[in-house]
Structure formats: structure tokens, C-alpha cells
Design a protein around this motif. Sequence first.
Motif, PDB file in Angstrom:
ATOM      1  N   LYS A  53       0.619  -0.774  -0.264  1.00  0.00           N
ATOM      2  CA  LYS A  53      -0.157   0.222  -0.447  1.00  0.00           C
ATOM      3  C   LYS A  53       0.778   1.391   0.044  1.00  0.00           C
ATOM      4  O   LYS A  53       0.687   2.446  -0.177  1.00  0.00           O
ATOM      5  N   GLY A  54       2.215   0.918   0.322  1.00  0.00           N
ATOM      6  CA  GLY A  54       2.755   2.820  -0.254  1.00  0.00           C
ATOM      7  C   GLY A  54       3.040   3.131   0.783  1.00  0.00           C
ATOM      8  O   GLY A  54       3.983   4.158   1.085  1.00  0.00           O
ATOM      9  N   LEU A  55       3.374   2.279   1.819  1.00  0.00           N
ATOM     10  CA  LEU A  55       3.999   2.723   3.298  1.00  0.00           C
ATOM     11  C   LEU A  55       4.608   2.662   3.772  1.00  0.00           C
ATOM     12  O   LEU A  55       5.563   1.564   3.127  1.00  0.00           O
ATOM     13  N   THR A  56       6.031   4.230   4.040  1.00  0.00           N
ATOM     14  CA  THR A  56       6.765   3.651   4.228  1.00  0.00           C
ATOM     15  C   THR A  56       7.617   4.000   5.778  1.00  0.00           C
ATOM     16  O   THR A  56       8.855   4.386   6.344  1.00  0.00           O
ATOM     17  N   ASN A  57       6.936   3.779   6.747  1.00  0.00           N
ATOM     18  CA  ASN A  57       6.006   3.910   8.195  1.00  0.00           C
ATOM     19  C   ASN A  57       6.801   2.858   9.291  1.00  0.00           C
ATOM     20  O   ASN A  57       5.942   2.796  10.338  1.00  0.00           O
ATOM     21  N   THR A  58       6.682   1.709   8.053  1.00  0.00           N
ATOM     22  CA  THR A  58       6.898   0.661   9.137  1.00  0.00           C
ATOM     23  C   THR A  58       7.782  -0.318   9.693  1.00  0.00           C
ATOM     24  O   THR A  58       8.933  -0.329   8.185  1.00  0.00           O
ATOM     25  N   ILE A  59       7.784  -1.236   9.957  1.00  0.00           N
ATOM     26  CA  ILE A  59       8.859  -2.087  10.151  1.00  0.00           C
ATOM     27  C   ILE A  59       8.194  -3.470  10.611  1.00  0.00           C
ATOM     28  O   ILE A  59       7.039  -3.412  11.176  1.00  0.00           O
ATOM     29  N   LEU A  60       9.592  -3.986  11.253  1.00  0.00           N
ATOM     30  CA  LEU A  60       8.489  -6.132  11.140  1.00  0.00           C
ATOM     31  C   LEU A  60       9.228  -6.600  12.363  1.00  0.00           C
ATOM     32  O   LEU A  60      10.534  -7.068  11.924  1.00  0.00           O
ATOM     33  N   LEU A  61       8.544  -6.775  13.597  1.00  0.00           N
ATOM     34  CA  LEU A  61       9.093  -6.867  13.975  1.00  0.00           C
ATOM     35  C   LEU A  61       8.327  -8.270  15.290  1.00  0.00           C
ATOM     36  O   LEU A  61       7.084  -7.558  14.820  1.00  0.00           O
ATOM     37  N   PRO A  62       8.894  -8.623  16.238  1.00  0.00           N
ATOM     38  CA  PRO A  62       7.693 -10.159  17.092  1.00  0.00           C
ATOM     39  C   PRO A  62       6.908  -9.419  17.793  1.00  0.00           C
ATOM     40  O   PRO A  62       6.954  -8.258  18.180  1.00  0.00           O
ATOM     41  N   ASP A  63       6.020  -9.996  17.661  1.00  0.00           N
ATOM     42  CA  ASP A  63       5.083  -9.458  18.931  1.00  0.00           C
ATOM     43  C   ASP A  63       5.312  -9.624  20.273  1.00  0.00           C
ATOM     44  O   ASP A  63       6.246 -10.469  20.746  1.00  0.00           O
ATOM     45  N   PRO A  64       4.824  -8.004  21.576  1.00  0.00           N
ATOM     46  CA  PRO A  64       5.356  -7.542  22.408  1.00  0.00           C
ATOM     47  C   PRO A  64       5.575  -9.145  23.187  1.00  0.00           C
ATOM     48  O   PRO A  64       6.869  -9.387  23.777  1.00  0.00           O
ATOM     49  N   ALA A  65       4.983  -9.961  23.392  1.00  0.00           N
ATOM     50  CA  ALA A  65       4.154 -10.581  23.778  1.00  0.00           C
ATOM     51  C   ALA A  65       4.775 -12.134  24.334  1.00  0.00           C
ATOM     52  O   ALA A  65       5.191 -12.915  25.170  1.00  0.00           O
ATOM     53  N   PHE A  66       6.163 -11.644  23.406  1.00  0.00           N
ATOM     54  CA  PHE A  66       6.995 -13.083  22.895  1.00  0.00           C
ATOM     55  C   PHE A  66       7.770 -12.722  24.194  1.00  0.00           C
ATOM     56  O   PHE A  66       9.091 -13.563  24.670  1.00  0.00           O
ATOM     57  N   THR A  67       8.306 -11.677  24.610  1.00  0.00           N
ATOM     58  CA  THR A  67       9.098 -11.058  25.947  1.00  0.00           C
ATOM     59  C   THR A  67       8.561 -11.427  26.758  1.00  0.00           C
ATOM     60  O   THR A  67       9.076 -11.330  28.066  1.00  0.00           O
ATOM     61  N   LEU A  68       7.214 -11.408  27.121  1.00  0.00           N
ATOM     62  CA  LEU A  68       6.910 -12.032  28.706  1.00  0.00           C
ATOM     63  C   LEU A  68       7.422 -13.114  29.278  1.00  0.00           C
ATOM     64  O   LEU A  68       7.798 -14.321  29.049  1.00  0.00           O
ATOM     65  N   ASP A  69       8.177 -12.704  30.781  1.00  0.00           N
ATOM     66  CA  ASP A  69       8.119 -13.690  31.360  1.00  0.00           C
ATOM     67  C   ASP A  69       6.886 -14.584  31.764  1.00  0.00           C
ATOM     68  O   ASP A  69       5.962 -14.564  32.015  1.00  0.00           O
ATOM     69  N   ALA A  70       7.482 -16.281  32.113  1.00  0.00           N
ATOM     70  CA  ALA A  70       6.601 -16.263  32.616  1.00  0.00           C
ATOM     71  C   ALA A  70       7.118 -17.008  34.112  1.00  0.00           C
ATOM     72  O   ALA A  70       7.835 -16.455  34.692  1.00  0.00           O
ATOM     73  N   LYS A  71       5.778 -17.151  34.816  1.00  0.00           N
ATOM     74  CA  LYS A  71       5.619 -17.047  36.685  1.00  0.00           C
ATOM     75  C   LYS A  71       5.757 -18.273  36.881  1.00  0.00           C
ATOM     76  O   LYS A  71       4.381 -18.916  36.520  1.00  0.00           O
ATOM     77  N   ILE A  72       6.806 -19.424  37.453  1.00  0.00           N
ATOM     78  CA  ILE A  72       6.133 -20.707  38.095  1.00  0.00           C
ATOM     79  C   ILE A  72       5.513 -21.163  39.530  1.00  0.00           C
ATOM     80  O   ILE A  72       6.088 -20.296  40.826  1.00  0.00           O
ATOM     81  N   LEU A  73       3.721 -21.049  38.763  1.00  0.00           N
ATOM     82  CA  LEU A  73       4.003 -21.462  40.362  1.00  0.00           C
ATOM     83  C   LEU A  73       3.809 -23.000  40.161  1.00  0.00           C
ATOM     84  O   LEU A  73       3.070 -24.078  39.543  1.00  0.00           O
ATOM     85  N   PRO A  74       2.885 -23.702  41.636  1.00  0.00           N
ATOM     86  CA  PRO A  74       3.199 -25.235  41.940  1.00  0.00           C
ATOM     87  C   PRO A  74       1.579 -25.179  41.021  1.00  0.00           C
ATOM     88  O   PRO A  74       0.839 -24.533  40.226  1.00  0.00           O
ATOM     89  N   LEU A  75       2.099 -27.044  40.434  1.00  0.00           N
ATOM     90  CA  LEU A  75       1.376 -26.887  39.797  1.00  0.00           C
ATOM     91  C   LEU A  75      -1.006 -27.868  40.316  1.00  0.00           C
ATOM     92  O   LEU A  75       0.116 -27.847  41.446  1.00  0.00           O
ATOM     93  N   PRO A  76      -1.379 -27.199  39.577  1.00  0.00           N
ATOM     94  CA  PRO A  76      -2.833 -27.560  40.428  1.00  0.00           C
ATOM     95  C   PRO A  76      -3.103 -29.440  40.165  1.00  0.00           C
ATOM     96  O   PRO A  76      -2.185 -30.074  39.372  1.00  0.00           O
TER      97      PRO A  76
END
Length: 392
Positions: free
Chosen positions: A174-197
Motif C-alpha cells: 500500500k506504499g507505507l514507508t513508516n513501518t517495520i517488522l518485529l515479533p509481537d511484544p508478548a514473546f518477551t513476557l516472563d513466565a511465572k512458575i506456580l505449583p501445578l494443580p
Amino acid sequence: MKRLLLYAHAGSKNHGCEAIVRSTMKILKPGNTEVYLATFRLQEDIDFLASDFNLNFIPYKRYEGMHPIRLMDAGLRKLKLKQDFLFSFSQKAIKENLDENTLCLSIGGDNYCYGIPRWIYHTNNLAAQKGSKTVFWGCSVEPEAINDEMLADLRKYSLIIARESITYQAFLDKGLTNTILLPDPAFTLDAKILPLPKGFAEGNTIGLNVSPLVMRNETSGGIVFKSYVKLMQHIIDTTDSQIALVPHVLWEHDNDMVPLSELYGLFKTTGRVVLLDGSYNCMELKGFISRCKLFIGARTHATIAAYSTGVPTLVIGYSVKARGIAKDIFGSEAGHILPVQKLEQSEQLISAYQELDHAQEDIRKHLAQFMPGYIESACSAGRHVGNLITRQ
């Protein structure tokens, strides 16, 4: 930059939305910068975010039912005199917090996929009038939805970060020049490990997520639910694996607990099925997902939690975001996406699960090699935003 405004946020009982807020704060590291979050569901964000971040909340003001402002807006729209009368009232507090020292991030990544998002166009117009920089953050847009009105809005962003290559290519086309490609920010989300049910066997549990949203996109009545029932019975009959039902969105109008509770009710007497309750935040849910053997999910950010922790994953997809993310990770959608629109027989889900199970070791190895660099790419969004700020 004195102020950071995160807008177009729907609320944290959608744990994908919560994950985007948390990972955005992690990537940008705002420090002493004042951070404002414009939200449709204030209490949800107080419950899930306020204890971890110093956020200033700006509720979108609602005018519902027969409120005079809503009625006036409807009349003006019908007469085609004004499209944003309602927004000028509902976003008044946002306008008051915009100036040339404000950086604005539109963080609802797929908001442009569900009808014409004129309420966001209005925010972007306000930002432009006030001299604020704007970023369309981690977005996906259906290529065929990009009409002239949307394109005019997209051109107003200071920077667009597309989260997958299908959207990115559509923007380039579409001719947009203000764009870049990067993964979804949530790929960086930390995992919190709780006891398993009880009943969740680490490394030998199949995680399942299904949503009313994906069920509304099915083309054969009831096929999604029937397919999950058949799949669960197949897993119980042919393996020694446990099954964990994982909700990721808990809104009244779009609540994963509704179909998941019904599935749990059908199989609870087997002792093989665990239903996670609705009290967990997105990091805790990611911690549970990370300890699954395989994951099959409909919610994009539930599957992102799985991908990013190396869990072989099948996506029950309905949109460009699922397709594009799978394509970028694996080079192809085949074997990784089961489009809900093509789900016509319940045996299709069993076949896709069997294919995933058969390929799991290769997928696990690929994710282990691929994900560190991919996650690092997501983190680099902070540098691009930093460059934008320094150009002010």
C-alpha cells in the motif's frame, strides 16, 4: 519524552491485552516517565496490573443505551455530518494528556481487524493536532480491510511495527514507508512458575484452549466444540497424557470459561482433565502452558506463550495474525495452523493433533534454536522507539 500513553487497550481479563501491557513496559523500560493507560475496563487493570506498575489509568468514558450524547452521535452519523461526536466526549481525558512531549502507543494489536476503528482514528487525529508521536505497536491488519480511510489513518503514525509478515507486506504493498517488522511484544513476557494443580503432569499434559470468538467464526454449526470433544476422548483413549483446559479471555461477552467448563463437565469423572480457574494472570498462565507437552489453542497470546517457551503448538486460527506468526516462525503455515473456516469434520482436529504429536521433537528443536533470536528481535522494538523519541 515526559509522558507515555498506551491506548486502545480493552482490559486485562483478556490476558493477551494484559500480556501486551506487561511486555511493553518490559521492552520500553519507561523509568521515571509518567505512564498512562487508556482502558475500557478499569477494574480489570487495577486487579491485574496496578500492583506491579505505577500506571495512571484513563478510562474511556461510556455512554450507553439512550444517553443523549449517544443518541446525538447516532443522528449525526446517519446524516453523515459527523463521525466522531461520541469520541470527543469519551476520549476527553485522553486529549487532556496529549502534547509534544507525549509518546502514544496504540497497543490493541488487532483492533483494525474488527470493523472500522474510527474511535482509534479519532485518538490519532487528536495526537497529530497536539504534536504527539504515535506508534502502532505490534499490529496485525487483514490486507483486504485496508481501504482509503484506513490507509489515511495509517499514514499518520510516526512508526508502525507489524508483528507478522503478512501484515507487513500488505503495508508495503500500500506504499507505507513508516513501518517495520518485529515479533509481537508478548514473546518477551516472563513466565511465572506456580505449583501445578492436582492432575497436571509436567511434561505429559496436553494444553487445550478454545474461545467463543473462534467458535463464532466456524462455518459448520457446532463443529469446533464437537472437534474438541472428539479430540479429548481420543487423547484419553490412546495416551496416558493428562489434559489441561486453559482459559485466556474471561469477558462476559467472550468468555473462554464457558466452552471450557462444558468440556470439563463432560470428562471430569475420568480424572484426566484439569480446568484452570480464572484467577491467574498472563505470566502465571504462561508458566502453566510452558510445562505442557503439546498445546492446541485458539487465542493468539495463549499460543504465543506456548511458542515462546518451546512447546509444540497447533493454532486453531481464524485471522491473519495466527497465519502470519506461524509462517514467520516455521516458514510455512502448513501443519501449524488449522483454519477454523476449513474445519468441517471433527476428525480433522484429531488428524492435526496426530501430526503435531508425530513432529513434536523436530518442532521442539526448531523452537529451541529459533526462539532466542526471535525474542531478541521483539526486544529491539525499544531501540526503534528510542530512536523515534530522539528525533523529536
